[in-house]
Scaffold this motif. Structure first.
Motif, short mmCIF file in Angstrom:
data_model
loop_
_atom_site.label_atom_id
_atom_site.label_comp_id
_atom_site.label_asym_id
_atom_site.label_seq_id
_atom_site.Cartn_x
_atom_site.Cartn_y
_atom_site.Cartn_z
N GLU A 53 0.83 -1.20 0.00
CA GLU A 53 0.00 0.00 0.00
C GLU A 53 0.86 1.25 0.00
OE1 GLU A 53 -3.51 1.96 2.76
OE2 GLU A 53 -3.33 -0.22 2.62
N ARG A 54 1.94 1.23 0.75
CA ARG A 54 2.84 2.38 0.77
C ARG A 54 3.52 2.57 -0.59
NH1 ARG A 54 5.17 5.43 4.81
NH2 ARG A 54 4.06 4.15 6.35
N ALA A 55 3.91 1.45 -1.20
CA ALA A 55 4.60 1.53 -2.50
C ALA A 55 3.67 1.99 -3.61
CB ALA A 55 5.20 0.16 -2.85
N LEU A 56 2.36 1.82 -3.45
CA LEU A 56 1.41 2.27 -4.46
C LEU A 56 1.18 3.77 -4.44
CD1 LEU A 56 -1.23 -0.61 -4.26
CD2 LEU A 56 0.14 -0.01 -6.25
N LYS A 57 1.56 4.43 -3.36
CA LYS A 57 1.48 5.90 -3.27
C LYS A 57 0.08 6.43 -3.53
CE LYS A 57 6.29 6.23 -4.79
NZ LYS A 57 7.24 6.78 -5.79
N GLY A 58 -0.91 5.74 -2.95
CA GLY A 58 -2.28 6.22 -3.08
C GLY A 58 -2.96 5.84 -4.38
N ARG A 59 -2.30 5.09 -5.24
CA ARG A 59 -2.88 4.67 -6.51
C ARG A 59 -3.04 3.15 -6.53
NH1 ARG A 59 0.58 7.26 -11.17
NH2 ARG A 59 -1.18 6.43 -12.39
N GLY A 60 -3.65 2.61 -7.58
CA GLY A 60 -3.82 1.17 -7.68
C GLY A 60 -4.60 0.61 -6.52
N ALA A 61 -4.36 -0.66 -6.22
CA ALA A 61 -5.07 -1.32 -5.11
C ALA A 61 -4.35 -2.60 -4.77
CB ALA A 61 -6.52 -1.62 -5.49
N CYS A 62 -4.50 -3.06 -3.51
CA CYS A 62 -3.95 -4.34 -3.10
C CYS A 62 -4.91 -5.02 -2.13
CB CYS A 62 -2.55 -4.21 -2.49
SG CYS A 62 -2.48 -3.19 -1.00
N ARG A 63 -4.79 -6.33 -2.04
CA ARG A 63 -5.68 -7.12 -1.17
C ARG A 63 -5.06 -8.49 -0.92
NH1 ARG A 63 -8.62 -10.88 -4.43
NH2 ARG A 63 -10.40 -11.00 -3.01
N VAL A 64 -5.63 -9.21 0.06
CA VAL A 64 -5.23 -10.59 0.27
C VAL A 64 -5.56 -11.40 -0.97
CG1 VAL A 64 -7.45 -11.17 1.30
CG2 VAL A 64 -5.46 -12.57 1.84
N HIS A 65 -4.75 -12.43 -1.22
CA HIS A 65 -4.96 -13.25 -2.41
C HIS A 65 -5.23 -14.68 -2.00
CE1 HIS A 65 -3.49 -15.50 -6.10
NE2 HIS A 65 -4.44 -14.73 -6.57
#
Length: 428
Positions: free
Chosen positions: A368-380
């Motif tokens: 989440e930090r590496a995305l810099k407020g863009r994109g998205a991440c979640r458990v897989h």
């Protein structure tokens, strides 16, 4: 089927290039080397001559896009095949024994004199081999002994479902060798699920096998599990400006079966309070109205997991519509919401009682930090260990990967593509 030597010559002549390109193998020189090594492995393992008739088959891993732990409750999921696969060379051997050699693993030998599940085989490759053969025989097909040499680049413990890919691979081989191509992809998927549930001994829904067997991006509705509704979608993440990343948290799935099994069990406990078997048969409004009674009857975690089911089941439809319309802003917002629901309601980020080691939570925080407020991440996938998923803007990809791997280790961030085809005969 063509003879081993003829397949080798066709490979060298570039005649397999089109098929490999369709499977997104990328660098065709490297792909040719992989197939050549596969043919050599088959020849050496089974002492096969160049005149042995063989078939080449492939089955992909899969990525869950939305619908975290919804399939086993007859809910909806959004999933896609990926460009990592089980690749195999196979041939009838004239005996009553199936020999399955996966590169780097012990040889599995299964005699077909008995097709009942064996307690001592549970959790092994042999159980999947027996389970897939048994079901083909139950359907009336004359399955006999055959040899398989397989090589997989589906990351084990990654949530990409190497077990489902293995099951689909076996189904494709048997379909070609013994069934005359009569088994459709959904039938092979259902066979894979039964092999995993009954023979391997692991509770699972039908999403993994369906996504691997059908291929592409698919929205699947399991309201009627014997005949799931499968809706293919055209999705080109590159054209939409995003990369799909699967990130290894550094923790594996060993000894976590009780954690996974507790999720469907607790969801069914909630359904049972209404005289139903699964949550798809229950109205969300009834659960909300009966919350005080349910909390006493089954406990808070079960209730929260039920609420997650209703929310993520609904999000599948919303994410499907967003992707179909190319609305990445809406899609990414829903991915984030799904991730939050998995963390706070489903509670499959850290094993029960884990305090010192919370690898999935760390991976999510780093991504989440590496995305810099863009994109998205979640458990897989199943959660608790393994991997997370991120949709990364292409212009951030290099920096994202560098930042993630600086914390989680070199090679922990895998950039994947969505494969347009599922289980398939590559060359015969």
């Amino acid at each position: 089927m063509q003879k081993l030597g003829a397949v080798r010559r066709a490979l060298e002549a570039g005649e397999l290039d089109g098929g490999m390109d369709r499977l997104l193998y990328g660098d065709l020189t490297a792909a040719r080397r992989r197939v050549a090594a596969l043919l050599d492995g088959f020849r050496q393992t089974f002492d096969a001559g160049e005149d042995t008739p063989v078939v080449l088959c492939s089955a992909p891993g899969r990525t869950e896009i939305c619908g975290n732990h919804t399939d086993h409750q007859h809910g909806r999921v959004l999933a896609g095949a990926v460009d990592l696969d089980f690749l195999a060379c196979a041939a009838p051997n004239g005996t009553n024994t199936i020999r399955f050699q996966s590169q780097g693993w012990p040889l599995a030998e299964v005699e077909l004199d008995t097709l009942e599940p064996k307690e001592e085989e549970k959790g092994s490759t042999a159980s999947l081999v027996r389970g897939m053969a048994a079901q083909a025989v139950e359907k009336g097909y004359p399955v006999a002994g055959f040899d398989v040499y397989a090589q997989s680049d589906v990351l084990p413990g990654s949530g990409l479902s190497s077990s489902a890919a293995c099951e689909v691979l076996l189904g494709v081989i048997e379909n070609h060798l013994f069934c005359g191509g009569a088994l459709d992809p959904v039938t092979i998927a259902r066979m894979g699920q039964k092999a995993e549930n009954v023979y391997f001994g692991k509770a699972s829904g039908l999403m993994d096998q369906t996504a691997s067997s059908v291929g592409g991006v698919v929205a699947i509705d399991f309201a009627e599990p014997s005949a799931p509704m499968v809706r293919p979608l055209r999705v080109d993440l590159d054209a939409l400006g995003y990369a799909l990343c699967i990130i290894d948290s550094g923790a594996d799935h060993a000894d976590l079966t009780p954690e996974y099994d507790a999720i469907p069990r607790e969801m069914r406990e909630v359904a049972a309070c209404f005289g139903k078997t699964v949550l798809r048969e229950v109205e969300e409004a009834d659960v909300l109205r009966e919350l005080p009674r349910l909390r006493k009857a089954v406990g808070d975690r079960a209730v929260l997991r039920a609420l997650h089911f209703f929310a993520d089941d609904r999000r599948v439809e919303e994410e499907t519509a967003a992707l179909a319309g190319g609305d990445m802003d809406a899609f990414l917002s829903l991915v984030k919401a799904s991730g939050r629901s998995s963390w706070t309601l489903l509670q499959n980020i850290a094993p029960t009682g884990a305090v010192k080691e919370q690898a999935m939570a760390v991976a999510l925080a780093v991504a989440e930090r590496a995305l810099k407020g863009r994109g998205a991440c979640r458990v897989h996938g199943g959660g608790f260990a393994g991997t997370i998923q991120a949709f990364v803007p292409l212009e951030l990809l290099d920096g994202f990967r560098e930042q993630v791997e600086s914390v989680l280790g070199t090679g922990s961030c895998h950039v994947l593509r969505l494969r347009p085809v599922g289980g398939v005969v590559l060359w015969s």
